[in-house]
Design a protein around this motif. Sequence first.
Motif, short mmCIF file in Angstrom:
data_model
loop_
_atom_site.label_atom_id
_atom_site.label_comp_id
_atom_site.label_asym_id
_atom_site.label_seq_id
_atom_site.Cartn_x
_atom_site.Cartn_y
_atom_site.Cartn_z
N LYS A 35 5.50 -2.28 11.13
CA LYS A 35 5.49 -0.83 11.15
C LYS A 35 4.10 -0.24 10.92
O LYS A 35 3.78 0.84 11.41
N ASP A 36 3.28 -0.97 10.16
CA ASP A 36 1.95 -0.49 9.79
C ASP A 36 1.04 -1.70 9.60
O ASP A 36 1.16 -2.41 8.61
N PRO A 37 0.14 -1.97 10.56
CA PRO A 37 -0.70 -3.16 10.46
C PRO A 37 -1.64 -3.15 9.25
O PRO A 37 -2.22 -4.19 8.91
N TYR A 38 -1.76 -1.99 8.60
CA TYR A 38 -2.63 -1.90 7.42
C TYR A 38 -1.82 -1.67 6.14
O TYR A 38 -2.34 -1.16 5.15
N ALA A 39 -0.56 -2.05 6.19
CA ALA A 39 0.29 -1.92 5.01
C ALA A 39 -0.24 -2.80 3.89
O ALA A 39 -0.89 -3.83 4.12
N ARG A 40 0.04 -2.39 2.68
CA ARG A 40 -0.32 -3.17 1.50
C ARG A 40 0.97 -3.67 0.85
O ARG A 40 1.86 -2.87 0.53
N ILE A 41 1.04 -4.97 0.68
CA ILE A 41 2.25 -5.58 0.16
C ILE A 41 1.90 -6.64 -0.86
O ILE A 41 1.04 -7.49 -0.61
N ALA A 42 2.57 -6.58 -2.00
CA ALA A 42 2.54 -7.68 -2.97
C ALA A 42 3.98 -7.82 -3.46
O ALA A 42 4.38 -7.18 -4.43
N CYS A 43 4.76 -8.60 -2.75
CA CYS A 43 6.21 -8.68 -2.98
C CYS A 43 6.59 -10.01 -3.61
O CYS A 43 6.37 -11.07 -3.02
N GLU A 44 7.18 -9.94 -4.79
CA GLU A 44 7.69 -11.13 -5.47
C GLU A 44 9.22 -11.14 -5.38
O GLU A 44 9.86 -10.09 -5.47
N ILE A 58 3.61 -1.78 -3.17
CA ILE A 58 3.57 -1.61 -1.71
C ILE A 58 2.95 -0.27 -1.32
O ILE A 58 2.86 0.66 -2.13
N ARG A 59 2.53 -0.20 -0.06
CA ARG A 59 2.12 1.04 0.58
C ARG A 59 2.26 0.81 2.07
O ARG A 59 1.70 -0.13 2.61
N CYS A 60 3.03 1.65 2.76
CA CYS A 60 3.30 1.39 4.17
C CYS A 60 3.74 2.67 4.86
O CYS A 60 4.70 3.32 4.42
N LYS A 61 3.05 3.02 5.94
CA LYS A 61 3.44 4.20 6.71
C LYS A 61 4.84 4.01 7.28
O LYS A 61 5.17 2.96 7.82
N GLY A 62 5.64 5.02 7.14
CA GLY A 62 6.99 4.96 7.67
C GLY A 62 7.97 4.22 6.79
O GLY A 62 9.17 4.14 7.12
N VAL A 63 7.50 3.69 5.66
CA VAL A 63 8.39 2.99 4.74
C VAL A 63 8.27 3.57 3.34
O VAL A 63 9.25 4.03 2.75
#
Length: 405
Positions: A35-44, A58-63
């Motif tokens: 959805k966003d190629p520049y999303a920031r994710i650190a998901c455990e 997290i940080r994600c456009k549209g989410v």
Amino acid sequence: MRKSFLFTSESVSEGHPDKVADQISDAVVDLFLSKDPYARIACETLTTTQRVVLAGEIRCKGVYENGEWAPGAKEEIEQAVRATVKRIGYEQEGFHWETFSFENHLHGQSSEIAQGVDAKDNKDEGAGDQGIMFGYASDETEDLMPATLDYSHKILEQLAHDRHNKVVDFLEPDAKSQVTLAYEDEKPVRATALVVSTQHAPGYFWHEGKGDADKYKKLYDHVVAVMHKVLPEGFITDETAIYVNPTGSFEIGGPDGDAGVTGRKIIVDTYGGASPHGGGAFSGKDPTKVDRSAAYISRYMAKNIVAAGLARRCTIQLSYAIGIAEPLSLYVDTHGTGTVADDKIEAVLPQLVRLTPRGIREHLGLNKPIYQKSAAYGHFGRKPEGDFFPWEKTDLADKLKAALA
């Protein structure tokens, strides 16, 4: 370097509880990057009996933007999580893709991390964290991987293939393998011990006079046949110690048998103990996290050095500081197998590959939803296909040879 020795590596299957967690975390990464190629994710991810829990930043456009979830975003995440568990094959009373309890505790990324990582004005994008990362390659196999780990992965991949394709009906998702090889003149020549513990259908065990000997023989014979299929001809001899489910029965497995957590199988993910490890996990992280992207570029450089014939073995280390774009150090060690001096290779590599977080991502094309495939059976030693596993390409080999001629 000793010429003759025994060395061992292990692997775990896609159904191992920690690997279930890794694959779920990377399913979230892929969903966000789609959805966003520049999303920031650190998901455990935590998995246990009939429960999956997500946590992280997290940080994600549209989410998820400005502290708010987009409509339907939470539901889409849950669908991706359940689809992952379904694909692995868990439809058991203690862990079922359709009925497990799900909790989502993902929240916004720290503004203090973001201010160090985001590119602004003339400031290049900084590393998402401090740390050290290692890459390694060896000419032991066609994949330029340590043979012990390569065969451990492939045994479990074949067993999973047979389970998914219903070649047999007694294999369940959770499994572990271990391969011990004898090395002579630094080359693997034979297997001294092979171990597989695999979850199985009820009754397929035999231990201390209990169980069904005929059913166990079916399971044992199939696993041994897979071992023979994977290892080179002649590696398994009459003196090879073979253990299949040595504790007896293994009916209760996966998250029902043991809790799983993202990032606990980092040696399985990398080089099976044949190389140092910086300690950072890969799964659940977007490629601004150098734990992931710098480990990938380190493998890429090491593999290309070996593919170019500049060494038979190569270890590379990179180090970073959070918020700083350029690496703090680059170290190359060809373990006495190099055809040119290690310091000369160190001098050439930054001329061919920009080793900033952005440079790495652009060189390898990492801002894409390509990560879930890497979350089981190793991140390295895989065949590059389309956008997947770009760090396994050897397209730098000719440039290295030309630069060091």
